[in-house]
Structures are given as structure tokens and as C-alpha cells.
Scaffold this active site. Structure first.
Site, short mmCIF file in Angstrom:
data_model
loop_
_atom_site.label_atom_id
_atom_site.label_comp_id
_atom_site.label_asym_id
_atom_site.label_seq_id
_atom_site.Cartn_x
_atom_site.Cartn_y
_atom_site.Cartn_z
N LEU A 53 0.82 -1.20 0.00
CA LEU A 53 0.00 0.00 0.00
C LEU A 53 0.86 1.27 0.00
O LEU A 53 0.66 2.17 -0.80
CB LEU A 53 -0.94 -0.01 1.21
CG LEU A 53 -1.84 1.21 1.40
CD1 LEU A 53 -2.79 1.39 0.21
CD2 LEU A 53 -2.64 1.09 2.71
N GLU A 97 1.02 0.78 9.63
CA GLU A 97 -0.44 0.57 9.65
C GLU A 97 -1.17 1.75 10.27
O GLU A 97 -2.18 1.60 10.96
CB GLU A 97 -0.79 -0.75 10.34
CG GLU A 97 -0.34 -1.96 9.55
CD GLU A 97 -0.85 -3.27 10.08
OE1 GLU A 97 -2.02 -3.32 10.53
OE2 GLU A 97 -0.10 -4.26 10.04
N GLY A 98 -0.65 2.93 10.02
CA GLY A 98 -1.25 4.16 10.52
C GLY A 98 -0.51 4.64 11.76
O GLY A 98 -0.58 4.02 12.82
N SER A 149 1.40 7.64 5.73
CA SER A 149 0.22 7.80 6.59
C SER A 149 -1.01 8.23 5.78
O SER A 149 -2.13 7.85 6.08
CB SER A 149 0.51 8.82 7.69
OG SER A 149 1.50 8.33 8.57
N GLN A 191 15.72 1.26 31.48
CA GLN A 191 16.20 2.16 32.53
C GLN A 191 16.45 1.39 33.82
O GLN A 191 17.44 1.63 34.53
CB GLN A 191 15.19 3.28 32.75
CG GLN A 191 15.74 4.49 33.47
CD GLN A 191 16.72 5.29 32.61
OE1 GLN A 191 16.78 5.10 31.40
NE2 GLN A 191 17.50 6.15 33.23
N PRO A 246 6.45 6.27 -1.54
CA PRO A 246 7.30 7.34 -1.04
C PRO A 246 6.53 8.59 -0.65
O PRO A 246 6.89 9.27 0.31
CB PRO A 246 8.24 7.61 -2.22
CG PRO A 246 8.32 6.31 -2.94
CD PRO A 246 6.95 5.70 -2.81
N TRP A 251 8.64 0.78 1.67
CA TRP A 251 8.42 0.29 3.03
C TRP A 251 7.41 -0.86 3.05
O TRP A 251 6.53 -0.93 3.90
CB TRP A 251 7.96 1.42 3.97
CG TRP A 251 8.86 2.61 3.91
CD1 TRP A 251 10.19 2.65 4.23
CD2 TRP A 251 8.52 3.92 3.48
NE1 TRP A 251 10.69 3.90 4.03
CE2 TRP A 251 9.70 4.71 3.57
CE3 TRP A 251 7.34 4.52 3.03
CZ2 TRP A 251 9.72 6.05 3.22
CZ3 TRP A 251 7.36 5.85 2.68
CH2 TRP A 251 8.52 6.60 2.78
N ILE A 252 7.59 -1.76 2.09
CA ILE A 252 6.69 -2.90 1.96
C ILE A 252 7.34 -4.12 2.64
O ILE A 252 8.42 -4.55 2.24
CB ILE A 252 6.39 -3.22 0.49
CG1 ILE A 252 5.85 -1.98 -0.23
CG2 ILE A 252 5.42 -4.40 0.39
CD1 ILE A 252 4.59 -1.39 0.37
N GLY A 292 19.65 -0.71 33.35
CA GLY A 292 20.88 0.03 33.19
C GLY A 292 21.65 -0.38 31.95
O GLY A 292 21.08 -0.90 30.98
#
Length: 409
Positions: free
Chosen positions: A127, A369-370, A134, A342, A130, A158-159, A345
Site C-alpha cells: 500500500l 499501519e497508521g 500515513s 532504565q 514514497p 516500506w513494503i 541500566g
């Protein structure tokens, strides 16, 4: 009756079995896989163990079957606690092939779903572009009419599983209308002429890449659903999978919380175990509370989907519930993993430590996915569209999975 806020004994037993299976069978395979590449032995194992059949319950060419959202969430959460690579491989198979299961033709289902469910074929959901991440409705991949169908020209980016997948659910613009109108979903085999791509080196070592379409031919038999209705196919797929992204996040949060609890109980500092320091104990309590709240929101969204609240237009609040579940769970997981680092450490920053692994894994779900900001936009729009949040006593406020289910087209 099981409400969405309580898992029954069988469900808890199944989750425990899944965690044990992931640790015993899947984690060793994942360790042998090459970072950033499709792990075919792992995908095949998911098929042989019957896990892909739970995500894609293929019943035959004429009836693709129905996915239970709560099963999908419990699967993803349980696997994520023990092996994030197995969880991701399973989810990507489901995301890539669900449009075929739900909207595909008989021949499309018969050709591909047995192979995907068995783990012999790798699927992908194409889907994003570039210039359309979103804002998915801004996609520009062109489907130009030819005598026998269309030719796809453009790029996807980004598939997941690209460029190594065997089949792609590809969304392209078949009409001149802007936005969501005029988008069609196509089934494109990975060996199609003119289809290329390259892998991307991402923060988390999953297979992600680009796809290039140089006049890739597709015909009427490759259309998934109806011409011009592809954006609906994409959104209905994401409505199902968004709560399970939250479940993936909950699984990572639980793993991080368990690691922090163990470390705080064993590590001694300032004259006693870390858990006796109020600053640490209160942090652990906050991590546990947020994780539980995230899990409940995910279960509620999944149970609402299974109870029949989905609908093609999202009536009953499924779009809002899915967005809430993904938003809260992914943000919570990021907080919990960071807090666990955290508490540990410097040792948690060493390459190969569980928390170092989770720290890289947990960032991406807040984007794909959003993104978080998109989920907030969806929630706000749905609040105004449906007249506000559900109130106690309204039929859809606490969905009953045992109640008769309304049809979903």
C-alpha cells in the site's frame, strides 16, 4: 459468558501453549535467519504447526472463511512474548493474503491460499509509497488501461517482505478521481515481468523493501474485489489487523515487564534488591497497570469485531475501537520497554540483550499501519460521526461474543 475483558481458562491455556511452542520450535529457527531477509524456514514452520491456518482459515474457493480477530490478537501477543520474528512472519502472511481470503475470487483463493497457509508462499501487502505513507489515499501508482487489462507503473516503499514475496496485494490508481476514489486492489505474483525492487536496511531487522513497477501487466482476473473499490479493501483489512498490532505491542510489553521484574528482584543495590526502592517499585506498578489496560483495550476491540460490529462503513465503532487499541497499546509498549531498559541500566544496551532487541522492535509499530497521529485523527472523526463514545448500557458498549452476529459483506 466470556466478556472481552476476561480470557477463559481455555484461552489462557492456549496462550501458554503458544508461548511454549514459540520458545521451543520457533525461536531457534529465528536465530538462524538472516536479518532483513524473508526467513522461509520460519514461515514454513508456522504453516506446518497450523498457526497460519488460524490467521487465514481457508475453507475453499467459494468461501474464504472468516478470521476471528480475538484469535489473531492472542496469537500475536503470545508469539511476541517469546519470538518477535515468528510473530512478525505470521502477521505479514495474514496481512498480505487477507484481501484474497476476504475479497478474492474462487480461482485466486484456490491458487494462492493453500500455498500461503502451508507456508510455502510468502505474501505481502503493498500500500505505502514514497509520497503516501500515513496518507494512504494519496497513492500514485498508476494502472493504465490496455486491451486486456492494465499495466502498473510506479513505486511502492516500506513494503514488508519486499522484494522477496511470492505474491503481493497491490493498490493502484485506476481512475482519475483523487483521494480514495478510483483505487483498485490487484493480486501481483512476485515473478511478474517488469516487477523489481530492493531491500531496505531498517532499525528492526525485518524484511522490508521497495517495489518498482515498469509496465507490470495485470488482467481482470487479477482484480481483488471490484474495480475502484480497492481503498475499501485496504481499510477493512487494516480495521482487522490494527487491534492485533496492539496485541503484538502488548506481547513485547509483557516480555519487557517480566524481564524488569526478574532483574529488580535479583539485582542488589544500595543495601537491598532494586524492587525495595520506591522509585523502582512504583515504576514497575505503572508498567504493569498500563500493560494490562492496553491488553483489555485490544481484547475489547477484537471481541467487538467478532461480535459483528465491523460492517463495511465501520458502523458500531470498529474503526474507532481498532484505532484506540493500536494507539494505546503501541504507545504503552514503547513506554514499558524504555522503562525496563532504565531499570536494567547499561547491560540492557548490550547487543543481543532481550531489551536491546525489544527496544529496536518496539519503535516501528507506532508508525506502520497508521501512525499514532493518524489513529488520533481517526478516533476524533469517529467520535463526531457516531455522536461520541459508547455509553454504559448501549448495545455496543460491552459486546457479547455469544450474541447473533450481523453479516459483514
Amino acid at each position: 459468558m466470556t466478556t472481552p475483558f476476561t480470557l477463559d481458562g481455555e484461552q489462557r491455556k492456549w496462550c501458554a501453549e503458544l508461548r511454549a511452542l514459540a520458545a521451543r520450535e520457533l525461536r531457534p529457527l529465528a536465530r538462524e535467519g538472516a536479518p532483513g531477509r524473508v526467513d522461509r524456514p520460519l514461515v514454513q514452520a508456522l504453516g506446518e504447526l497450523g498457526l497460519l491456518a488460524r490467521v487465514l482459515p481457508y475453507q475453499g474457493p467459494e468461501d474464504g472463511g472468516r478470521v476471528r480477530a480475538l484469535d489473531l490478537c492472542l496469537l500475536r501477543e503470545s508469539l511476541a512474548q517469546e519470538c518477535t520474528e515468528a510473530e512478525t512472519a505470521l502477521a505479514l502472511q495474514g496481512l498480505g493474503a487477507y484481501p484474497v481470503l476476504r475479497y478474492g475470487t474462487g480461482p485466486q483463493r484456490a491458487r494462492w491460499l493453500p500455498e500461503v497457509v502451508a507456508g510455502r508462499a510468502v505474501a505481502a501487502f503493498a500500500l505505502s509509497e514514497p509520497g503516501a505513507g500515513s496518507d494512504a489515499a494519496a497513492l500514485e501508482l498508476r494502472a493504465e488501461r490496455t486491451t486486456g487489462g492494465w499495466r502498473l507503473t510506479g513505486e511502492k516503499c516500506w513494503i514488508s517482505n519486499a522484494p522477496e514475496a511470492d505474491l503481493y496485494t497491490v493498490f493502484a490508481r485506476t481512475g482519475p478521481a483523487p483521494g480514495a476514489a478510483g483505487v483498485t486492489a490487484f493480486l501481483v505474483p512476485g515473478d511478474s515481468p517488469g516487477l523489481g525492487g530492493r531491500p531496505l536496511d531498517m532499525l528492526a531487522p525485518h524484511p522490508v523493501g521497495t517495489l518498482t513497477f515498469d509496465a507490470v501487466p495485470v488482467g481482470p482476473g487479477d482484480v481483488i474485489g471490484e474495480v475502484g473499490a480497492g481503498f475499501r479493501v485496504a481499510m477493512r483489512t487494516l480495521d482487522l489487523f490494527r487491534p492485533s498490532v496492539g496485541a503484538f505491542a502488548v506481547g513485547m510489553a509483557r516480555a519487557a515487564l517480566d524481564a524488569a521484574l526478574t532483574h529488580a528482584g535479583e539485582r542488589r543495590a544500595f543495601g537491598g534488591p532494586l524492587k525495595d526502592l520506591q522509585a523502582v517499585s512504583h515504576q514497575l506498578a505503572e508498567m504493569a497497570t498500563r500493560t494490562e489496560a492496553a491488553a483489555l483495550l485490544v481484547y475489547a476491540a477484537a471481541a467487538a469485531y467478532d461480535a459483528g460490529e465491523a460492517g463495511e462503513a465501520g458502523e458500531g465503532g470498529i474503526a474507532r475501537r481498532s484505532a484506540m487499541a493500536k494507539l494505546f497499546a503501541t504507545e504503552t509498549a514503547h513506554y514499558v520497554v524504555d522503562a525496563a531498559v532504565q531499570i536494567h541500566g547499561a547491560r540492557a544496551l548490550e547487543r543481543g540483550h532481550l531489551l536491546e532487541h525489544l527496544y529496536r522492535e518496539v519503535r516501528a509499530p507506532r508508525v506502520y499501519e497508521g501512525a499514532t497521529e493518524v489513529q488520533r485523527t481517526i478516533i476524533a472523526k469517529e467520535l463526531y460521526r457516531t455522536g461520541g463514545p459508547p455509553r454504559t448500557g448501549e448495545p455496543h458498549s460491552v459486546p457479547d461474543p455469544s450474541a447473533p452476529r450481523s453479516p459483514r459483506s
